[in-house]
Scaffold this motif. Structure first.
Motif, short mmCIF file in Angstrom:
data_model
loop_
_atom_site.label_atom_id
_atom_site.label_comp_id
_atom_site.label_asym_id
_atom_site.label_seq_id
_atom_site.Cartn_x
_atom_site.Cartn_y
_atom_site.Cartn_z
N ALA A 84 0.73 -1.13 -0.04
CA ALA A 84 -0.02 -0.01 -0.01
C ALA A 84 0.83 1.10 -0.06
CB ALA A 84 -0.94 0.05 1.23
N ASN A 85 2.11 1.30 0.79
CA ASN A 85 2.91 2.41 0.65
C ASN A 85 3.45 2.77 -0.61
OD1 ASN A 85 2.56 2.60 3.70
ND2 ASN A 85 4.53 1.67 3.83
N LEU A 86 3.85 1.45 -1.32
CA LEU A 86 4.39 1.54 -2.66
C LEU A 86 3.52 2.31 -3.71
CD1 LEU A 86 6.62 -1.73 -2.71
CD2 LEU A 86 7.51 0.53 -2.46
N TYR A 91 1.28 6.25 -7.03
CA TYR A 91 0.18 7.44 -7.23
C TYR A 91 0.68 8.87 -7.17
CZ TYR A 91 -4.24 9.87 -7.90
OH TYR A 91 -5.07 10.39 -8.20
N ASP A 92 1.03 9.16 -6.15
CA ASP A 92 1.38 10.53 -5.81
C ASP A 92 2.63 11.27 -6.70
OD1 ASP A 92 -0.32 10.64 -3.96
OD2 ASP A 92 0.90 10.52 -2.17
N GLU A 93 3.69 10.06 -7.09
CA GLU A 93 4.80 10.59 -7.95
C GLU A 93 4.71 10.09 -9.35
OE1 GLU A 93 6.76 12.44 -6.34
OE2 GLU A 93 5.72 12.33 -4.29
N ASP A 94 3.51 9.87 -9.66
CA ASP A 94 3.12 9.37 -11.25
C ASP A 94 4.44 8.39 -11.59
OD1 ASP A 94 2.09 9.40 -13.53
OD2 ASP A 94 3.14 11.10 -14.25
N CYS A 95 4.37 7.32 -10.86
CA CYS A 95 5.26 6.21 -11.25
C CYS A 95 4.47 5.07 -11.81
CB CYS A 95 5.89 5.83 -10.12
SG CYS A 95 7.05 6.81 -9.26
N LEU A 96 5.09 4.08 -12.53
CA LEU A 96 4.48 2.93 -12.85
C LEU A 96 4.97 1.83 -11.91
CD1 LEU A 96 3.24 0.51 -14.73
CD2 LEU A 96 5.53 0.36 -15.77
N LEU A 97 3.71 1.08 -11.30
CA LEU A 97 4.27 -0.04 -10.18
C LEU A 97 4.12 -1.29 -10.82
CD1 LEU A 97 5.15 -0.94 -7.21
CD2 LEU A 97 2.25 -0.71 -6.77
N ILE A 98 5.12 -1.90 -10.88
CA ILE A 98 5.15 -3.54 -11.31
C ILE A 98 5.17 -4.38 -9.92
CG2 ILE A 98 6.20 -5.21 -12.42
CD1 ILE A 98 6.95 -3.15 -14.61
N CYS A 142 -3.13 3.93 -8.65
CA CYS A 142 -1.79 4.10 -9.22
C CYS A 142 -1.76 3.17 -10.49
CB CYS A 142 -0.75 3.65 -8.49
SG CYS A 142 -0.47 2.06 -8.22
N LEU A 143 -0.87 3.54 -11.58
CA LEU A 143 -0.66 2.86 -12.82
C LEU A 143 0.08 1.69 -12.31
CD1 LEU A 143 -1.13 3.06 -15.81
CD2 LEU A 143 1.16 3.72 -16.18
N SER A 144 -0.45 0.45 -12.62
CA SER A 144 0.24 -0.81 -12.11
C SER A 144 0.12 -1.90 -13.00
CB SER A 144 -0.35 -1.17 -10.78
OG SER A 144 -1.77 -1.64 -10.81
N VAL A 145 0.98 -2.89 -12.85
CA VAL A 145 1.00 -4.10 -13.70
C VAL A 145 1.22 -5.19 -12.70
CG1 VAL A 145 2.20 -5.68 -15.22
CG2 VAL A 145 1.60 -3.21 -15.84
N ILE A 146 0.19 -5.80 -12.16
CA ILE A 146 0.36 -6.85 -11.13
C ILE A 146 0.63 -8.36 -11.84
CG2 ILE A 146 -0.70 -8.22 -9.20
CD1 ILE A 146 -2.40 -5.57 -8.88
#
Length: 290
Positions: A84-86, A91-98, A142-146
């Protein structure tokens, strides 16, 4: 060019990512607990801002499936709260999360491969905390790929392949569960898939949940027999049932993942599990190189 943060970099998958590497234009920060405590959201935020991270690859996880039954808070801290932290920072820093998840989000009662739309119903603390991590990512927007994977192994860390090789040297016979069915996943192949996803120019248009394992299906018993064969081990392997080998956490009886979506979306060719095992064994056993 990307600024990439890899968490859990000392684990099987993180080590595989270090071994494979990204492009020469990418600036990659490999971190584990000593470098970055992902349970501390502000520490994550400071790191991301300082290094201008645009892609976070989360390989960190609490994976001691049976131990998690006795340590649910610790499992949740890593598998849910840290995720959840990541996600919040992403989201706040406009990152892609994989983010890497697991087949344990399913109950294992299916008779055909699980798709990304199959009903989730985890049966263990590990599975529930991993599913909660997925939900935390969705809630963050957030922009994510799980990427859900299964039966992960490699040359590094603790895993089924290395355990079987160790026991084979100590004993003349092994008994392995034959009624749990799935697909082994070589960390080196999953790492290559993640690098391909990061390198995809259109990845930002392909968020969502994906499944990845090596191709093919086997039981743990069949997997163990192939390990003995590939390693040239003189050790007899006998089948036994889940009932004969009780564990604290319930394992999915069937955890085959349908990989159609990830193959089509990112043009991936996924190796068969036997071929992947052969490559891993080549690295693990020097005699295989002769």
């Amino acid at each position: 060019m990307a600024n990439i943060l890899v968490t859990g970099a000392n684990g099987q998958l993180g080590t595989a990512l270090k071994r494979i590497g990204f492009t020469m234009l990418d600036d990659v920060f490999y971190t584990d607990l000593a470098e970055l405590d992902i349970t501390d959201q502000e520490a994550v935020r400071r790191f991301v801002q300082l290094h201008e991270i645009d892609t976070i690859i989360n390989c960190a996880a609490y994976t001691a499936v049976d131990k998690a039954e006795d340590e649910p808070e610790k499992a949740a801290l890593i598998n849910t709260e840290a995720v959840a932290n990541l996600a919040t920072v992403a989201y706040d820093e406009d990152c892609l999360l994989i983010h890497v998840s697991t087949d344990y989000v399913f109950d294992g009662t299916a008779t055909e491969p699980y798709t990304e739309k199959s009903r989730v119903n985890p049966q263990s603390v590990y599975g529930r905390t991993k599913l909660a991590g997925e939900k935390a990512i969705a809630a963050s927007h957030c922009l994510s790929v799980i990427i859900r994977t299964a039966w992960l192994y490699s040359e590094d860390g603790n895993n089924f392949v290395k355990t079987m090789l160790r026991l084979a040297k100590e004993k003349g016979e092994l008994r392995v569960v034959s009624d749990q069915i799935g697909s082994p996943t070589y960390a080196g192949d999953l790492a290559k898939a993640i690098v391909a996803i990061v390198s995809d120019d259109n990845v930002m248009e392909k968020p969502g949940v994906y499944h990845y394992s090596n191709e093919g299906i086997c039981s743990w018993y069949e997997f163990a027999r192939e390990i003995m064969s590939a390693g040239g081990m003189e050790c007899r392997v006998e089948p036994l049932t889940t009932e004969q080998y009780p564990t604290k956490a319930k394992r999915p009886a069937y955890s085959v993942l349908d990989k159609t979506k990830i193959k089509k979306s990112f043009s991936l060719e996924i190796p068969e599990w036997q071929e992947a095992l052969t490559r891993c064994m080549y690295n693990l056993i020097p005699e295989n190189r002769r």
